[in-house]
Motif scaffolding. Structure first.
Motif, PDB file in Angstrom:
ATOM      1  N   GLY A 112      -3.705   6.005  -6.051  1.00  0.00           N
ATOM      2  CA  GLY A 112      -3.912   6.190  -4.624  1.00  0.00           C
ATOM      3  C   GLY A 112      -3.039   5.275  -3.787  1.00  0.00           C
ATOM      4  N   LYS A 113      -2.409   5.847  -2.765  1.00  0.00           N
ATOM      5  CA  LYS A 113      -1.546   5.071  -1.866  1.00  0.00           C
ATOM      6  C   LYS A 113      -2.368   4.033  -1.109  1.00  0.00           C
ATOM      7  N   GLY A 114      -1.912   2.791  -1.189  1.00  0.00           N
ATOM      8  CA  GLY A 114      -2.618   1.701  -0.520  1.00  0.00           C
ATOM      9  C   GLY A 114      -1.729   0.957   0.464  1.00  0.00           C
ATOM     10  N   PHE A 141      -1.185  -1.054   6.290  1.00  0.00           N
ATOM     11  CA  PHE A 141      -0.752  -0.661   7.635  1.00  0.00           C
ATOM     12  C   PHE A 141       0.670  -0.142   7.535  1.00  0.00           C
ATOM     13  N   ASP A 142       0.938   0.968   8.204  1.00  0.00           N
ATOM     14  CA  ASP A 142       2.267   1.571   8.159  1.00  0.00           C
ATOM     15  C   ASP A 142       2.864   1.622   9.566  1.00  0.00           C
ATOM     16  N   SER A 143       3.643   0.607   9.887  1.00  0.00           N
ATOM     17  CA  SER A 143       4.339   0.596  11.179  1.00  0.00           C
ATOM     18  C   SER A 143       5.605   1.440  11.116  1.00  0.00           C
ATOM     19  N   ILE A 168      10.993   2.044  12.657  1.00  0.00           N
ATOM     20  CA  ILE A 168       9.652   1.878  13.256  1.00  0.00           C
ATOM     21  C   ILE A 168       9.137   3.155  13.923  1.00  0.00           C
ATOM     22  N   LYS A 169       7.836   3.350  13.855  1.00  0.00           N
ATOM     23  CA  LYS A 169       7.188   4.528  14.421  1.00  0.00           C
ATOM     24  C   LYS A 169       7.068   4.382  15.936  1.00  0.00           C
ATOM     25  N   PRO A 170       6.908   5.482  16.655  1.00  0.00           N
ATOM     26  CA  PRO A 170       6.598   5.404  18.093  1.00  0.00           C
ATOM     27  C   PRO A 170       5.269   4.678  18.311  1.00  0.00           C
ATOM     28  N   THR A 184      -5.130   3.800   8.506  1.00  0.00           N
ATOM     29  CA  THR A 184      -5.740   4.690   7.508  1.00  0.00           C
ATOM     30  C   THR A 184      -4.799   5.004   6.344  1.00  0.00           C
ATOM     31  N   ASP A 185      -3.641   4.346   6.297  1.00  0.00           N
ATOM     32  CA  ASP A 185      -2.626   4.728   5.313  1.00  0.00           C
ATOM     33  C   ASP A 185      -2.962   4.243   3.892  1.00  0.00           C
ATOM     34  N   MET A 186      -4.144   3.682   3.752  1.00  0.00           N
ATOM     35  CA  MET A 186      -4.651   3.296   2.419  1.00  0.00           C
ATOM     36  C   MET A 186      -5.789   4.212   1.985  1.00  0.00           C
ATOM     37  N   THR A 216      12.706   3.684   6.162  1.00  0.00           N
ATOM     38  CA  THR A 216      11.685   2.766   5.625  1.00  0.00           C
ATOM     39  C   THR A 216      10.282   3.278   5.939  1.00  0.00           C
ATOM     40  N   ASP A 217      10.211   4.360   6.723  1.00  0.00           N
ATOM     41  CA  ASP A 217       8.917   4.965   7.019  1.00  0.00           C
ATOM     42  C   ASP A 217       8.496   5.953   5.926  1.00  0.00           C
ATOM     43  N   ALA A 218       9.401   6.281   5.028  1.00  0.00           N
ATOM     44  CA  ALA A 218       9.026   7.123   3.884  1.00  0.00           C
ATOM     45  C   ALA A 218       8.707   6.189   2.721  1.00  0.00           C
ATOM     46  N   GLU A 219       7.727   5.302   2.958  1.00  0.00           N
ATOM     47  CA  GLU A 219       7.431   4.208   2.026  1.00  0.00           C
ATOM     48  C   GLU A 219       6.442   4.585   0.928  1.00  0.00           C
ATOM     49  N   GLY A 220       5.562   5.538   1.243  1.00  0.00           N
ATOM     50  CA  GLY A 220       4.481   5.847   0.302  1.00  0.00           C
ATOM     51  C   GLY A 220       5.006   6.313  -1.042  1.00  0.00           C
ATOM     52  N   THR A 223      -1.936   9.614   1.865  1.00  0.00           N
ATOM     53  CA  THR A 223      -1.600  10.041   3.224  1.00  0.00           C
ATOM     54  C   THR A 223      -0.076   9.979   3.290  1.00  0.00           C
ATOM     55  N   LEU A 224       0.572  10.975   2.655  1.00  0.00           N
ATOM     56  CA  LEU A 224       1.995  10.819   2.388  1.00  0.00           C
ATOM     57  C   LEU A 224       2.889  11.289   3.521  1.00  0.00           C
ATOM     58  N   THR A 225       2.526  12.412   4.160  1.00  0.00           N
ATOM     59  CA  THR A 225       3.447  12.956   5.172  1.00  0.00           C
ATOM     60  C   THR A 225       2.733  13.556   6.387  1.00  0.00           C
ATOM     61  N   GLY A 226       3.322  13.321   7.537  1.00  0.00           N
ATOM     62  CA  GLY A 226       2.871  14.031   8.736  1.00  0.00           C
ATOM     63  C   GLY A 226       3.039  15.531   8.545  1.00  0.00           C
ATOM     64  N   ALA A 227       3.965  15.914   7.690  1.00  0.00           N
ATOM     65  CA  ALA A 227       4.215  17.340   7.438  1.00  0.00           C
ATOM     66  C   ALA A 227       2.993  18.021   6.831  1.00  0.00           C
ATOM     67  N   ASN A 261      14.884   8.792  -0.350  1.00  0.00           N
ATOM     68  CA  ASN A 261      13.438   8.767  -0.064  1.00  0.00           C
ATOM     69  C   ASN A 261      13.046   9.623   1.124  1.00  0.00           C
ATOM     70  N   SER A 262      13.997  10.268   1.762  1.00  0.00           N
ATOM     71  CA  SER A 262      13.643  11.248   2.771  1.00  0.00           C
ATOM     72  C   SER A 262      14.669  12.362   2.760  1.00  0.00           C
ATOM     73  N   ALA A 263      14.162  13.595   2.663  1.00  0.00           N
ATOM     74  CA  ALA A 263      15.049  14.751   2.581  1.00  0.00           C
ATOM     75  C   ALA A 263      15.097  15.504   3.895  1.00  0.00           C
TER      76      ALA A 263
HETATM   77  N1  BES Z   1       1.831   7.358   6.438  1.00  0.00           N
HETATM   78  C1  BES Z   1       2.812   8.271   6.899  1.00  0.00           C
HETATM   79  C2  BES Z   1       2.308   9.714   6.927  1.00  0.00           C
HETATM   80  C3  BES Z   1       1.182  10.044   7.877  1.00  0.00           C
HETATM   81  C4  BES Z   1       1.457  10.612   9.094  1.00  0.00           C
HETATM   82  C5  BES Z   1      -0.118   9.855   7.527  1.00  0.00           C
HETATM   83  C6  BES Z   1       0.439  10.950   9.964  1.00  0.00           C
HETATM   84  C7  BES Z   1      -1.162  10.197   8.393  1.00  0.00           C
HETATM   85  C8  BES Z   1      -0.869  10.747   9.616  1.00  0.00           C
HETATM   86  C9  BES Z   1       4.030   8.224   5.999  1.00  0.00           C
HETATM   87  O1  BES Z   1       4.313   6.995   5.431  1.00  0.00           O
HETATM   88  C10 BES Z   1       5.208   8.568   6.846  1.00  0.00           C
HETATM   89  O2  BES Z   1       5.503   7.826   7.730  1.00  0.00           O
HETATM   90  N2  BES Z   1       5.853   9.704   6.543  1.00  0.00           N
HETATM   91  C11 BES Z   1       6.974  10.133   7.281  1.00  0.00           C
HETATM   92  C12 BES Z   1       8.025  10.576   6.292  1.00  0.00           C
HETATM   93  C13 BES Z   1       9.370  10.822   6.903  1.00  0.00           C
HETATM   94  C14 BES Z   1       9.974   9.527   7.382  1.00  0.00           C
HETATM   95  C15 BES Z   1      10.252  11.449   5.865  1.00  0.00           C
HETATM   96  C16 BES Z   1       6.539  11.272   8.175  1.00  0.00           C
HETATM   97  O3  BES Z   1       5.673  12.059   7.752  1.00  0.00           O
HETATM   98  O4  BES Z   1       7.009  11.360   9.287  1.00  0.00           O
END
Ligand code: BES
Ligand code: ZN
Ligand code: MN
Length: 494
Positions: free
Chosen positions: A263-265, A268-270, A275-277, A286-288, A345-349, A373-377, A433-435
């Motif tokens: 399980g992904k732990g 915190f995922d900034s 960096i995320k918005p 919740t990324d754990m 670096t946001d595709a860390e999981g 919680t791997l992808t917003g997709a 790590n990101s396609a």
């Molecule tokens: N932890 C996020 C995914 C996520 C998004 C979980 C929304 C819960 C709600 C993951 O680490 C992430 O940031 N994924 C990126 C991947 C992208 C950079 C290829 C994403 O989904 O945008």
């Protein structure tokens, strides 16, 4: 909260609220609802006649009969032929929430669907108790005053003495599952400042040990010695070092190779340097949730003595930007030996999971299931309704799907054509790590699977399902606990 079973007729119930039900189209209720109707001088039938309730799914009315109880809550079950465990949970949630919102401190219930509904009594009782406790969960730790009334006791009523042991077992099991789910929700709701890797271990290891599991913690030095550079890279920007928690359940059939639950732990995922918005970033506490689900499943295996050997593996890191953080353009050699170009670096999981999967294989696991919680997709594709499922092994994938049906945690299978895996190829390393945006859930999953080295593998992307923004279906906003019961049922062979 403790749930007790009482062998008595609904007419003799003693509680602030009594929850009963009504099938769609029924005008003269029988069974427990009929008994309540008689006892209250026709209160239920009056409500039906007035059109206050028709038995449709999601309908709830609170009746205040002059005789009998302070409140009778009637929940609609929908058409008789459609009732299943998932629906029973839902109506139990709605009924419990209505009683609580109306001020009840104690509630008495019947197992929805067990009588005229024709559902197996144990299944009905389990689903009723699970739904009820799910709705009565609140995360009140940081409130000076709870914002509303709180139910303090729940009683399940059974009039048939011959069912006593079956119903007692169902209540005990449902209570254990609900307690584990509540623990998982607490972990996910906890602020990141209080659950960074070291603190996560302090929160999770003691209950797992108390449940009889063997717990091992690999600290940053141990991860370095192993070559788990994915976990180390992700955690490099935080002053809180990464770690990996491993919990082992022996089971009664130790000759089978262990199932590894990974399980992904990410506590915190900034997003790190990528960096995320700012808007909504707090939700990344919740990324754990995948890791928490694994912890919850392991707790249940320990407490309820699952038959098969199972390992819970939770790689832990905090993804922050800093002078020591990993960067886009870096190349990281992962534990499997494969290299990854860091595009974001946001595709860390996937980096963290890749290391944990490779480690499970090296340790002798027989199969591996990843949850993250791997992808917003995943949320874009399936919303908050179903988790994404994929894998390398049709049998294992089917077992995960079945477990999700039993636990009312629905999943949907994604395709894994070779053409998707191709998208993860890098110009400078084995993988990137990101396609990009296309098929984001699938490429992320396949990146993880690329490190399984022939092990049967299945993967759940729970980014959409672990957290709700607002109250819904009788449950508070916040963590849902998604995945813990599913993984438990999978590992227990159900
Ligand atoms: N932890 C996020 C995914 C996520 C998004 C979980 C929304 C819960 C709600 C993951 O680490 C992430 O940031 N994924 C990126 C991947 C992208 C950079 C290829 C994403 O989904 O945008
Ligand atoms: Zn993440
Ligand atoms: Mn991320």
């Amino acid at each position: 909260m403790r749930v007790t079973l009482e062998l008595r007729d609904v007419r003799a119930a003693q509680a602030d609220a009594l929850v009963v039900n009504l099938f769609q189209g029924v005008t003269h209720p029988g069974g427990a609802t009929g008994a309540v109707d008689e006892e209250t001088g026709g209160a239920v039938r009056r409500a039906i006649d007035q059109g206050a309730i028709r038995g449709k799914l999601r309908e709830v009315v609170v009746l205040r009969p002059e005789r009998g109880w302070p409140r009778v809550v009637v929940v609609g079950l929908g058409p008789p032929g459609e009732l299943d465990g998932a629906r029973i949970r839902l109506v139990a949630q709605l009924g419990a929430r209505a009683a609580e919102a109306d001020g009840a401190r104690s509630i008495a219930l019947i197992a929805h669907g067990a009588g005229i509904g024709g559902v197996d009594p144990a299944v009905a009782a389990e689903a009723t108790v699970l739904g009820t406790l799910r709705a009565l969960y609140h995360f009140d730790r940081y409130r000076t005053e709870p914002p509303g009334n709180r139910v303090e006791s729940v009683v399940l009523l059974e009039h048939d003495r011959s069912r006593q042991s079956v119903m007692e077992a169902a209540v005990a099991r449902a209570s254990a599952v609900a307690e584990a789910a509540g623990w998982v929700r607490d972990l996910v709701n906890t602020p990141s400042s209080e659950k960074y890797p070291e603190r996560f271990v302090e929160l999770v290891a003691p209950p797992l040990r108390a449940a009889g599991l063997e717990v091992e913690v690999l600290d940053a030095r141990a991860l370095e010695a192993l070559g788990a550079r994915g976990v180390l890279a992700v955690g490099g920007g935080s002053c809180h070092p990464p770690a990996m928690l491993v919990a082992r359940h022996g089971g009664r059939e130790p000759q089978t190779a262990p199932l590894a639950l990974v399980g992904k732990g990410v506590t915190f995922d900034s997003g790190g340097i990528s960096i995320k918005p700012a808007t909504g970033m707090g939700e990344m506490k919740t990324d754990m949730a995948g890791g928490a689900a694994v912890a919850g499943a392991m707790l249940l295996l320990g407490r309820l003595s699952g038959a098969y050997p199972t390992w819970g593996i939770i790689p832990l890191a905090e993804n922050l930007p800093d002078g020591s953080a990993y960067r886009p353009g870096d190349v990281v050699r992962l534990l499997s030996g494969k290299t990854a170009e860091i595009v974001s670096t946001d595709a860390e999981g996937r980096l963290l999971l890749a290391d944990a999967v490779a480690w499970a294989r090296r340790q002798g696991a027989g199969a591996v299931v990843t949850i993250a919680t791997l992808t917003g997709a995943a949320e874009v594709a399936l919303g908050k309704v179903r988790a994404g499922l994929m894998g390398s092994d049709a049998k294992l994938v089917a077992r995960v799907r079945r477990a999700g049906e039993r636990s009312a945690e629905p999943v949907w299978e994604m395709p894994t054509d070779e053409a998707y895996a191709e998208l993860n190829r890098s110009d400078v390393a084995d993988l990137k790590n990101s396609a990009g945006r296309h098929a984001g859930m699938i490429t992320a999953g396949l990146f993880v699977g690329a490190h399984r080295g022939g092990l049967p593998w299945a993967h759940l992307d729970v980014a959409g399902t672990v957290f709700r923004d607002g109250a819904a279906d009788g449950c508070d906003a916040g963590a849902t606990g998604f995945g813990a019961e599913l993984l438990y049922r999978l590992a227990a062979g159900e």
